[in-house]
Design a protein around this motif. Structure first.
Motif, mmCIF file in Angstrom:
data_model
loop_
_atom_site.group_PDB
_atom_site.id
_atom_site.type_symbol
_atom_site.label_atom_id
_atom_site.label_comp_id
_atom_site.label_asym_id
_atom_site.label_seq_id
_atom_site.Cartn_x
_atom_site.Cartn_y
_atom_site.Cartn_z
ATOM 1 N N ALA A 1 1.008 -1.247 0.226
ATOM 2 C CA ALA A 1 0.109 -0.166 0.325
ATOM 3 C C ALA A 1 0.824 1.031 -0.381
ATOM 4 N N ALA A 2 1.670 1.522 0.738
ATOM 5 C CA ALA A 2 2.720 2.469 0.476
ATOM 6 C C ALA A 2 3.511 2.427 -0.305
ATOM 7 N N VAL A 3 3.259 1.360 -1.357
ATOM 8 C CA VAL A 3 4.949 1.804 -2.637
ATOM 9 C C VAL A 3 3.512 2.280 -4.085
ATOM 10 N N ILE A 4 1.719 1.342 -3.885
ATOM 11 C CA ILE A 4 1.174 2.491 -4.081
ATOM 12 C C ILE A 4 0.598 3.824 -4.305
ATOM 13 N N ALA A 5 0.662 3.897 -2.494
ATOM 14 C CA ALA A 5 0.663 5.752 -2.084
ATOM 15 C C ALA A 5 2.127 5.849 -3.058
ATOM 16 N N GLU A 6 2.806 5.885 -2.701
ATOM 17 C CA GLU A 6 4.013 6.437 -3.464
ATOM 18 C C GLU A 6 4.266 6.913 -5.130
ATOM 19 N N LYS A 7 4.204 5.186 -5.703
ATOM 20 C CA LYS A 7 3.908 5.763 -7.169
ATOM 21 C C LYS A 7 2.758 6.141 -7.865
ATOM 22 N N THR A 8 1.199 6.018 -7.039
ATOM 23 C CA THR A 8 0.037 6.836 -7.602
ATOM 24 C C THR A 8 -0.150 8.717 -7.663
ATOM 25 N N GLY A 9 0.671 8.810 -6.234
ATOM 26 C CA GLY A 9 0.933 10.378 -5.629
ATOM 27 C C GLY A 9 -1.224 10.178 -4.478
ATOM 28 N N ILE A 10 -1.282 9.013 -4.647
ATOM 29 C CA ILE A 10 -2.709 9.480 -4.523
ATOM 30 C C ILE A 10 -2.299 8.125 -2.158
ATOM 31 N N ALA A 11 -2.969 9.114 -1.368
ATOM 32 C CA ALA A 11 -2.599 8.610 -0.117
ATOM 33 C C ALA A 11 -3.655 7.253 0.229
ATOM 34 N N HIS A 12 -5.208 7.315 0.040
ATOM 35 C CA HIS A 12 -5.963 6.925 0.223
ATOM 36 C C HIS A 12 -6.809 6.366 -1.162
ATOM 37 N N HIS A 13 -6.969 5.235 -1.348
ATOM 38 C CA HIS A 13 -7.827 5.092 -2.362
ATOM 39 C C HIS A 13 -9.159 3.874 -1.563
ATOM 40 N N ASP A 14 -10.618 4.417 -2.173
ATOM 41 C CA ASP A 14 -11.896 4.380 -1.627
ATOM 42 C C ASP A 14 -12.845 2.942 -2.020
ATOM 43 N N ILE A 15 -11.910 2.621 -3.150
ATOM 44 C CA ILE A 15 -13.055 1.006 -3.318
ATOM 45 C C ILE A 15 -11.761 0.600 -4.218
#
Ligand code: 8IG
Length: 279
Positions: free
Chosen positions: A25-39
């Protein structure tokens, strides 16, 4: 205490699964620039086009760049994670285009890693989709069916230890009602997961029907259990891509499965997008 960096090549068996999910999740946040996903959205056979009409793709990451994810084994499955902003609600969807199936032999932890990662990324809801065989002759190939409940025939569980997770209302009535608000004609059915990768014999399909199944497939139930353990609300939608063995007089072919998915693609993509916009 020192910690060893976790790389995408680590085998899950050596790593605490929820820790690996947090790393992912940390890598996803870093690579997408989105700290929080919803769905979270898991796109199974036939469902690959849905992401394109859901909203604006903010980021796309090859899944093998994310800890614990590997390249997909099945032709026709897409190996990327996408961040999509849904303009109608401002929510962000995490689209998991690659799924690890139990039959790949990588273990249950790997199968449900996407769910744990989605939860760690902030997702509180998940739509699980799949392609499957149907037992109901009224469901022509290309028919989407809401999963009302499931039968897990894998003799496995993603839950480790004495953790007695409640599965009443696993595929919540609330989200099925929401799906019906988009298309009141949607049928519901009970999905039975076999391990695969072979399709069922006609006798096994008959057994599945006797014990209450309407749909047979090779995914979804273990993911749903893990998603529920992680506190997510779950919607399941199957695309009947073929009549199950013995229901149809002709043998199953993977090619037909892919073709039925492609033919139904535009309609089910629109359905899925419309549902996600109301979540
Ligand atoms: I697509 O008929 C698809 N996946 N087990 N049986 C099982 N999985 C499937 C089937 C099917 N069709």
């Amino acid at each position: 205490m020192t910690s060893t960096p976790i790389t995408p090549d680590d085998t899950l068996s050596n790593v605490e699964p929820f820790e690996l999910a947090r790393e992912a999740a940390a890598v996803i946040a870093e690579k997408t620039g989105i700290a929080h996903h919803d769905i979270a959205l898991v796109l199974g056979s036939g469902w690959g086009g849905a992401a394109d009409i859901l909203g604006e793709t903010v980021a796309e990451i090859p899944s093998h760049e994310i800890p614990g994810f590997s390249k997909p084994a099945v032709h026709g499955h897409v190996g990327t994670l996408r961040s999509i902003r849904i303009p109608e609600t401002g929510k962000t969807a995490l689209v998991l285009g690659s799924r690890t199936h139990l039959y790949e032999g990588k273990g249950v932890r790997t199968v449900v890693h996407g769910m744990r990662t989605a939860a760690a990324a902030g997702c509180t809801q998940v739509i699980l989709t799949n392609g499957c065989g149907g037992l109901n002759l009224d469901w022509a190939p290309g028919t989407p069916v809401l999963i009302r409940d499931h039968i897990n025939l894998t003799a496995n569980s993603p839950i480790e230890g004495a953790n007695f997770v409640d599965l009443t209302d696993l595929y919540t009535q609330r989200l099925r009602d929401l799906a019906h608000s988009v298309d009141a004609s949607l049928s519901e059915g009970v999905y039975a997961q076999f391990r695969g990768p072979h399709y069922e014999t006609p006798a096994e399909v008959k057994m599945a029907g006797v014990i209450g199944a309407d749909l047979v497939g090779m995914s979804t139930t273990l993911e749903a259990i893990a998603a529920r353990q992680a506190g997510m609300e779950i919607l399941g939608i199957s695309l009947v891509t073929n009549l199950a063995a013995g229901i149809s007089p002709v043998p199953l072919s993977h090619q037909e499965v892919i073709e039925a998915g492609q033919a139904a693609g535009p309609r089910i993509s629109a359905l899925l997008a419309e549902i996600a916009k109301r979540m």
